[in-house]
Write a protein that holds these residues in place. Structure first.
Motif, short mmCIF file in Angstrom:
data_model
loop_
_atom_site.label_atom_id
_atom_site.label_comp_id
_atom_site.label_asym_id
_atom_site.label_seq_id
_atom_site.Cartn_x
_atom_site.Cartn_y
_atom_site.Cartn_z
N PHE A 66 61.62 -19.91 -20.05
CA PHE A 66 60.97 -18.72 -19.51
C PHE A 66 60.81 -17.62 -20.57
O PHE A 66 59.84 -16.86 -20.52
CB PHE A 66 61.75 -18.18 -18.31
CG PHE A 66 61.38 -18.88 -17.01
CD1 PHE A 66 60.70 -20.08 -17.01
CD2 PHE A 66 61.70 -18.31 -15.78
CE1 PHE A 66 60.36 -20.73 -15.83
CE2 PHE A 66 61.35 -18.93 -14.59
CZ PHE A 66 60.68 -20.13 -14.61
N ARG A 67 61.73 -17.51 -21.51
CA ARG A 67 61.59 -16.51 -22.57
C ARG A 67 60.33 -16.77 -23.38
O ARG A 67 59.56 -15.84 -23.65
CB ARG A 67 62.82 -16.54 -23.48
CG ARG A 67 62.77 -15.48 -24.59
CD ARG A 67 63.82 -15.75 -25.65
NE ARG A 67 63.57 -16.99 -26.37
CZ ARG A 67 64.41 -18.02 -26.40
NH1 ARG A 67 65.58 -17.95 -25.79
NH2 ARG A 67 64.11 -19.13 -27.07
N THR B 266 57.20 -16.07 -21.32
CA THR B 266 57.01 -14.62 -21.19
C THR B 266 56.38 -14.04 -22.45
O THR B 266 55.40 -13.28 -22.38
CB THR B 266 58.35 -13.93 -20.90
OG1 THR B 266 58.87 -14.40 -19.66
CG2 THR B 266 58.19 -12.42 -20.84
N HIS C 35 65.78 -21.79 -11.58
CA HIS C 35 65.55 -20.35 -11.57
C HIS C 35 65.45 -19.84 -10.13
O HIS C 35 65.05 -20.58 -9.23
CB HIS C 35 64.27 -19.99 -12.33
CG HIS C 35 64.30 -20.36 -13.77
ND1 HIS C 35 64.91 -19.57 -14.73
CD2 HIS C 35 63.83 -21.45 -14.43
CE1 HIS C 35 64.79 -20.14 -15.91
NE2 HIS C 35 64.15 -21.29 -15.76
N ARG C 36 65.77 -18.59 -9.95
CA ARG C 36 65.62 -17.97 -8.63
C ARG C 36 64.13 -17.81 -8.31
O ARG C 36 63.31 -17.66 -9.23
CB ARG C 36 66.31 -16.61 -8.59
CG ARG C 36 67.81 -16.67 -8.80
CD ARG C 36 68.47 -15.33 -8.47
NE ARG C 36 67.90 -14.24 -9.25
CZ ARG C 36 68.30 -13.90 -10.47
NH1 ARG C 36 69.28 -14.57 -11.05
NH2 ARG C 36 67.73 -12.88 -11.12
N GLU D 97 62.34 -15.36 -7.34
CA GLU D 97 61.71 -14.17 -7.89
C GLU D 97 61.46 -14.30 -9.39
O GLU D 97 60.48 -13.75 -9.92
CB GLU D 97 62.54 -12.92 -7.60
CG GLU D 97 63.97 -12.97 -8.09
CD GLU D 97 64.95 -13.52 -7.07
OE1 GLU D 97 66.15 -13.17 -7.15
OE2 GLU D 97 64.52 -14.30 -6.19
N GLU D 98 62.33 -15.04 -10.10
CA GLU D 98 62.12 -15.27 -11.53
C GLU D 98 60.89 -16.16 -11.75
O GLU D 98 60.05 -15.89 -12.62
CB GLU D 98 63.35 -15.91 -12.15
CG GLU D 98 64.58 -15.02 -12.18
CD GLU D 98 65.80 -15.76 -12.69
OE1 GLU D 98 66.67 -15.10 -13.31
OE2 GLU D 98 65.91 -16.99 -12.48
N SER D 99 60.80 -17.23 -10.97
CA SER D 99 59.66 -18.14 -11.09
C SER D 99 58.36 -17.44 -10.71
O SER D 99 57.32 -17.64 -11.35
CB SER D 99 59.88 -19.38 -10.22
OG SER D 99 60.99 -20.13 -10.68
N ALA E 80 57.67 -14.28 -11.02
CA ALA E 80 57.30 -13.36 -12.10
C ALA E 80 56.64 -14.11 -13.25
O ALA E 80 55.66 -13.63 -13.85
CB ALA E 80 58.53 -12.59 -12.58
#
Length: 368
Positions: free
Chosen positions: A126-127, A130, A182-183, A185-187, A189
């Motif tokens: 995810f980093r 992003t 991942h939670r 909300e993380e996915s 985003a």
């Protein structure tokens, strides 16, 4: 040279005995940085068109470039030939900026759309996703005067920049990445960032909707009692759809433990996702054995694969599925099973099913 100097420090000597003895000394060099390799499109024009990406005004299928920023998959599904273990380790672009440069380069060559063929987009990190999507989004919104000179040069000027602003792209993610590691909300985003950077399509390998099959293939990470694989598939695909992205899926029949009952379970499970307007494309595939994969060994097919003979008696129903032909498909399936899968997915999945209808086969010159 190796015979004179011997093995490198800390490396053992491997000797193969026989009529002609061979001495091998494993060597290690510097880690390969994929960003240093030349772009394949430096030598080839971008001519392919991926029907997923169409011009909103004309409906014309767009010219699509294929991009890879990593060489393998970080996971180890037992049927897959793309695992890092088989590829000699996972390697990817060391800098996300290099990925943005590659996108600009391909747009400069004329690409109207892109598909990231990585097994998992940016290895599911995810980093990295992003950083990449944030920069790509900034570049798409920049004016020619604001844009870095090197990127503008890669784009070929303002015409390329205009094409970049309308660029569509897609990528592959996994159920585990989105709904297991991942939670929600993380996915969500991450998916929002991807959409804002031009992503319109996410492809997910759901493989099977049967628990008895999925329990055997080294997928379904971080299992929680009361939350089976089919539920995670629905959560992951629903999440992608809810962020305004189209969802494509790959379904794989013939995995270890497959039965007619599990086939029906999968076809029905995918049908429900289609009926609920969660997935936009479902591609039925048959397990095809690849050299060195665990399932090839488990099913006793290691010494039986023939990928070298130029002429193979391929025929229906094998030709309805990608890569499938007699002798290399799952031993858990009969030809009757293949016909059943073809007919049932065609009937129940309708237009959502990826059209694998065969084109006329090339004539074998031996029959002339």
């Amino acid at each position: 040279l190796l015979r004179r100097h011997g093995p490198a420090p800390g490396r053992s000597l491997i000797t193969l005995t026989g009529q002609d003895a061979v001495h091998a000394y494993p060597q290690e060099g510097p880690r390969l940085d994929l960003t240093t390799l030349p772009s394949p499109y430096e030598a080839f024009a971008i001519r392919s068109r991926f029907p997923i990406f169409t011009d909103g005004a004309t409906g014309e299928v767009q010219r699509t470039a294929h991009v890879m920023v990593s060489n393998a998959c970080p996971y180890q599904c037992n049927f897959c030939s793309e695992t890092a273990k088989l590829a000699g380790g996972l390697k990817k672009f060391s800098q996300t900026h290099a990925g943005v440069e590659r996108v600009c380069e391909y747009v400069g060559y004329g690409a109207e759309a892109l598909f990231f063929d990585d097994s998992v987009f940016w290895s599911g990190t995810f980093r990295d996703i992003t950083e990449f999507c944030t920069e790509l989004g900034d570049v798409r919104r920049a004016s020619a005067e604001e844009l870095d000179e090197d990127l503008l040069r890669l784009l070929g000027g303002e015409e390329g920049l205009a094409r970049l602003r309308g660029l569509q792209w897609g990528a592959q993610l996994t159920v585990d990445v989105l709904a297991g590691l991942h939670r929600p909300e993380e996915s969500a985003a991450i998916l929002d960032l991807m959409r804002e950077a031009g992503c319109t399509y996410v492809y997910i390998g759901i493989e099977s909707m049967s628990t008895q099959v999925m329990d055997r293939i080294h997928k379904n990470l971080r299992r929680v009692e009361g939350r089976d694989w089919a539920q995670k598939v629905r959560e992951a695909t629903s999440l992608v759809k809810s962020r305004g992205l189209r969802v494509g899926t790959s379904v794989l029949f013939g995995l270890d433990g497959e039965t007619r009952a599990s086939i029906d379970e999968t076809i029905t499970g995918v049908s429900e996702l289609i009926d609920d307007r969660i997935i936009d494309l479902a591609s039925p595939n048959i397990l095809t054995y690849h050299p060195a994969t665990p399932i090839t060994r488990v099913h006793g097919m290691t010494d039986k694969l023939d990928y070298h003979s130029p002429w193979v008696d391929n025929r229906k129903p094998y030709i309805y599925f990608e890569e499938a032909f007699p002798g290399v498909v799952s031993v858990t399936l009969t030809e009757d099973d293949l016909w059943y899968i073809h007919n049932e997915t065609e009937r129940r999945w309708g237009a959502t099913r990826n059209d694998s209808a065969p084109v006329p086969l090339e004539q074998d010159p031996r029959q002339n």
